[in-house]
Each structure stands twice: as structure tokens, then as C-alpha cells.
Enzyme design. Structure first.
Site, PDB file in Angstrom:
ATOM      1  N   ARG A 148       0.846  -1.191   0.000  1.00  0.00           N
ATOM      2  CA  ARG A 148       0.000   0.000   0.000  1.00  0.00           C
ATOM      3  C   ARG A 148       0.884   1.244   0.000  1.00  0.00           C
ATOM      4  O   ARG A 148       2.031   1.209   0.456  1.00  0.00           O
ATOM      5  CB  ARG A 148      -0.915   0.010   1.224  1.00  0.00           C
ATOM      6  CG  ARG A 148      -1.828  -1.210   1.334  1.00  0.00           C
ATOM      7  CD  ARG A 148      -2.625  -1.170   2.629  1.00  0.00           C
ATOM      8  NE  ARG A 148      -3.526  -2.315   2.760  1.00  0.00           N
ATOM      9  CZ  ARG A 148      -3.217  -3.462   3.338  1.00  0.00           C
ATOM     10  NH1 ARG A 148      -1.993  -3.629   3.846  1.00  0.00           N
ATOM     11  NH2 ARG A 148      -4.106  -4.440   3.428  1.00  0.00           N
ATOM     12  N   LYS A 175      -1.880  -2.415   7.366  1.00  0.00           N
ATOM     13  CA  LYS A 175      -3.248  -2.153   7.800  1.00  0.00           C
ATOM     14  C   LYS A 175      -3.541  -3.009   9.027  1.00  0.00           C
ATOM     15  O   LYS A 175      -3.321  -4.215   9.041  1.00  0.00           O
ATOM     16  CB  LYS A 175      -4.210  -2.512   6.662  1.00  0.00           C
ATOM     17  CG  LYS A 175      -5.616  -1.989   6.852  1.00  0.00           C
ATOM     18  CD  LYS A 175      -6.427  -2.215   5.595  1.00  0.00           C
ATOM     19  CE  LYS A 175      -7.815  -1.635   5.737  1.00  0.00           C
ATOM     20  NZ  LYS A 175      -8.625  -1.830   4.492  1.00  0.00           N
ATOM     21  N   HIS A 243      -2.996   2.040  -5.554  1.00  0.00           N
ATOM     22  CA  HIS A 243      -3.778   0.837  -5.312  1.00  0.00           C
ATOM     23  C   HIS A 243      -4.017   0.061  -6.601  1.00  0.00           C
ATOM     24  O   HIS A 243      -4.215  -1.157  -6.565  1.00  0.00           O
ATOM     25  CB  HIS A 243      -5.113   1.201  -4.651  1.00  0.00           C
ATOM     26  CG  HIS A 243      -5.416   0.366  -3.441  1.00  0.00           C
ATOM     27  ND1 HIS A 243      -4.623   0.367  -2.314  1.00  0.00           N
ATOM     28  CD2 HIS A 243      -6.402  -0.534  -3.200  1.00  0.00           C
ATOM     29  CE1 HIS A 243      -5.121  -0.480  -1.426  1.00  0.00           C
ATOM     30  NE2 HIS A 243      -6.193  -1.043  -1.935  1.00  0.00           N
ATOM     31  N   ARG A 246      -1.335  -2.312  -6.779  1.00  0.00           N
ATOM     32  CA  ARG A 246      -1.568  -3.389  -5.802  1.00  0.00           C
ATOM     33  C   ARG A 246      -2.526  -4.431  -6.406  1.00  0.00           C
ATOM     34  O   ARG A 246      -2.293  -5.637  -6.311  1.00  0.00           O
ATOM     35  CB  ARG A 246      -2.155  -2.798  -4.521  1.00  0.00           C
ATOM     36  CG  ARG A 246      -2.477  -3.815  -3.417  1.00  0.00           C
ATOM     37  CD  ARG A 246      -2.851  -3.064  -2.141  1.00  0.00           C
ATOM     38  NE  ARG A 246      -3.444  -3.919  -1.123  1.00  0.00           N
ATOM     39  CZ  ARG A 246      -2.760  -4.681  -0.278  1.00  0.00           C
ATOM     40  NH1 ARG A 246      -1.432  -4.706  -0.359  1.00  0.00           N
ATOM     41  NH2 ARG A 246      -3.369  -5.407   0.640  1.00  0.00           N
ATOM     42  N   HIS A 270      -3.636  -9.659   3.697  1.00  0.00           N
ATOM     43  CA  HIS A 270      -5.066  -9.846   3.922  1.00  0.00           C
ATOM     44  C   HIS A 270      -5.294 -10.847   5.052  1.00  0.00           C
ATOM     45  O   HIS A 270      -4.753 -11.947   5.021  1.00  0.00           O
ATOM     46  CB  HIS A 270      -5.750 -10.377   2.653  1.00  0.00           C
ATOM     47  CG  HIS A 270      -5.908  -9.343   1.581  1.00  0.00           C
ATOM     48  ND1 HIS A 270      -6.178  -9.649   0.269  1.00  0.00           N
ATOM     49  CD2 HIS A 270      -5.838  -7.981   1.623  1.00  0.00           C
ATOM     50  CE1 HIS A 270      -6.268  -8.549  -0.440  1.00  0.00           C
ATOM     51  NE2 HIS A 270      -6.060  -7.526   0.362  1.00  0.00           N
ATOM     52  N   TYR A 279      -9.963 -11.089  -6.621  1.00  0.00           N
ATOM     53  CA  TYR A 279      -9.136 -11.032  -7.822  1.00  0.00           C
ATOM     54  C   TYR A 279      -9.356 -12.219  -8.759  1.00  0.00           C
ATOM     55  O   TYR A 279      -8.844 -12.237  -9.873  1.00  0.00           O
ATOM     56  CB  TYR A 279      -7.655 -10.953  -7.429  1.00  0.00           C
ATOM     57  CG  TYR A 279      -7.336  -9.738  -6.606  1.00  0.00           C
ATOM     58  CD1 TYR A 279      -7.247  -8.484  -7.192  1.00  0.00           C
ATOM     59  CD2 TYR A 279      -7.163  -9.829  -5.234  1.00  0.00           C
ATOM     60  CE1 TYR A 279      -6.978  -7.357  -6.429  1.00  0.00           C
ATOM     61  CE2 TYR A 279      -6.899  -8.709  -4.460  1.00  0.00           C
ATOM     62  CZ  TYR A 279      -6.808  -7.476  -5.073  1.00  0.00           C
ATOM     63  OH  TYR A 279      -6.554  -6.363  -4.304  1.00  0.00           O
TER      64      TYR A 279
END
Length: 296
Positions: A148, A175, A243, A246, A270, A279
């Protein structure tokens, strides 16, 4: 207490929660939009204690019917308003959350926007041939690690380990404050090493951040956006975000690298593998190509 004070308090709480600069900026921008709508619609200044369920519903209807906002935009603004109201309840400003139970607009789930391989290569070529090691390193790192923008800006000198045949990147402030390690491939190592050779001396720059701007300060998210879009424009890709790279990183790993979901989830940081599964969904181009095959 003034509107500015409320927003400042809310922003401080978001920061305590570990929300990124971009997330906080987005929340505040959406709240200011709601405040402006209140002023224009009712002629009243924004007063958190007076936020009513009917007003929130009317605002959402205005977004959808009058502004013709996309579902994602409407849902994002509702999420920002809900976060603010929950905070206001805890802060004793509201007795109850007026957004509780209000559902966003249902929309078909589509995979996040990602660049095609040819477009990504064109972008990388523009940055890598720019003669600017900082720019080349930033764009190359985003494309080859999927980190990120906030994580990139927070990288310290000790977080980047570059060796002739291997390399590693440590993300300490991901995150949710999740720690993870990402291997660096040959392309990433090459451009990081070239930048490192010309990076200002830490003792002189006075900053241990890995990426330092021309002013001798740690690179900012807005600075990364400007760098990325400089080369996106040269590559005729329009406006893209960090992003986007990403998403591209994850999509290419799954489609071209035949990488399993668990590995991609670990690389992206994640916690829920269902987030990574986005995805694997078909794109509009995939569906169109599938239907066209029937006529062949």
C-alpha cells in the site's frame, strides 16, 4: 463546539485506530459533503447532535437520484457517515446511531481495476528510463510487491534488505498494524539498489525513512501519487492510483503466476482470504470474450 472541532476529534480517533492518511482524508471529505448538503437543503449548519435517520436517508436518495452517483460512491459516503455517528455515540454527542440498520446499495461484485500486462510494462519502462532513481524505485516496488502507498511511505532503512541474489522487504505498519515480510525479485532489487546508491546520507538527510524526497524529507502519499501519474500520463494510461498497482500485482500473480490464494493473501497482508478472492472473479472483458466465442 465548532464543526471543525468535531472533525478534528473524529480524525484523531481514526488516527488512534491506525487508519491511513488517505482513509482519514476520505472520511473527512465525505463528512464535509454531507455537511454542505445539509446547509443547502435545510439552511442549517452541520450539527452532529442533530443528525437524524430521515436526513441520512434523504441524503442517500439525493446522491443516487439527483447526483446520479455510482453505488460505490453512495456506499462509501454512508460508511464515512456511519463511522462518524458511531464515534459520536461513544463521545456522548449522539444518544443513538441514526445510521444503524441503513443498508447501502447492492451492487454486483467486480474485481478491482488492474492494468493489463502490456500497460504495466509500458508504465514501468517510462519510470525506469526516466533517469530518476527515486521515481523508478517507487513505481517498480509498487508493481512488484503490491504494498500500500502508506506502507511504502513508512518504510525505514532497516526494512529494506538487498543482496545480490535475494532481498526482503519488511512491512511493520501494515493495515491493522500487521507485520509481514515480502520477498524482493530481481527487478525490484535492481531499482531499489540504484536508488539506494544516490539516496541522501541518513546522517545528512536527518531521516531514516528509506524513500526521501528532493527536499530531504520522507516521501508522502501525495508525492507518490504525483510520481506515479507522471509516468501513467506518459504511458497514455490516464489517471491511476498506487492501489491500481496493488490490484495488478495480485491479479497477475493469480492469472499468470498460478499462485494460490493463501500465498497472495499473505503477500498482500489480507487477514480474510475472501478479500483476496476478489481477484479471481471474471472481468467484463472475460465475460464479453466468453460470449463472443459462441459466435465463432
Amino acid at each position: 463546539m465548532s464543526k471543525r472541532d468535531f472533525l478534528k476529534e473524529f480524525d484523531a480517533d481514526l488516527k488512534r485506530q491506525g487508519k491511513s492518511e488517505l482513509t482519514r482524508h476520505g472520511y473527512l471529505a465525505d463528512l464535509k459533503d454531507y455537511a454542505s448538503w445539509m446547509q443547502e437543503t435545510y439552511g442549517e449548519a452541520f450539527t452532529p447532535a442533530k443528525i437524524a435517520r430521515e436526513d441520512v436517508q434523504a441524503y442517500l436518495k439525493h446522491l443516487s437520484k439527483v447526483r446520479k452517483a455510482k453505488p460505490a460512491t453512495t456506499n462509501r459516503k454512508l460508511a464515512a457517515l456511519s463511522a462518524f455517528c458511531r464515534w459520536a455515540v461513544v463521545a456522548g454527542i449522539l444518544k443513538a446511531d441514526p445510521t444503524a440498520g441503513i443498508k447501502g446499495i447492492k451492487q454486483a461484485k467486480t474485481p478491482p481495476k488492474a492494468l493489463e500486462r502490456a500497460d504495466l510494462n509500458r508504465l514501468l519502462r517510462k519510470a525506469q528510463h526516466s533517469g530518476k532513481p527515486l521515481h523508478a524505485a517507487i513505481v517498480t516496488l509498487l508493481a512488484n510487491t503490491g504494498i500500500r502507498v502508506g506502507e511504502l511511505c513508512d518504510l525505514m532503512m532497516d526494512d529494506v534488505d538487498i543482496k545480490p541474489r535475494s532481498g526482503n522487504l519488511v512491512v511493520r505498519s501494515g493495515k491493522g498494524e500487521k507485520f509481514r515480510e515480502i520477498p524482493l525479485n530481481a527487478e525490484a532489487r535492481r531499482y531499489l539498489d540504484e536508488y539506494n546508491k544516490v539516496r541522501p546520507n541518513p546522517a545528512i538527510a536527518g531521516d531514516e525513512h528509506f524513500f526521501i524526497s528532493q527536499r530531504g524529507e520522507a516521501i508522502t502519499a501525495s508525492g507518490v501519487w504525483r510520481i506515479l501519474n507522471k509516468y501513467a500520463k506518459q504511458a497514455e494510461l490516464g489517471t491511476i492510483s498506487p492501489h491500481t498497482l496493488r490490484h495488478t500485482f495480485a491479479t497477475l500473480l493469480l492469472r499468470e503466476g498460478n499462485t494460490d490464494l493463501v500465498t497472495v493473501a499473505d503477500l498482500l497482508g489480507h487477514e480474510n482470504i475472501n478479500t483476496t478472492a476478489r481477484y479471481t472473479r471474471s472481468t467484463e472483458a472475460d465475460r464479453r470474450a466468453a460470449v463472443e466465442k459462441l459466435a465463432q
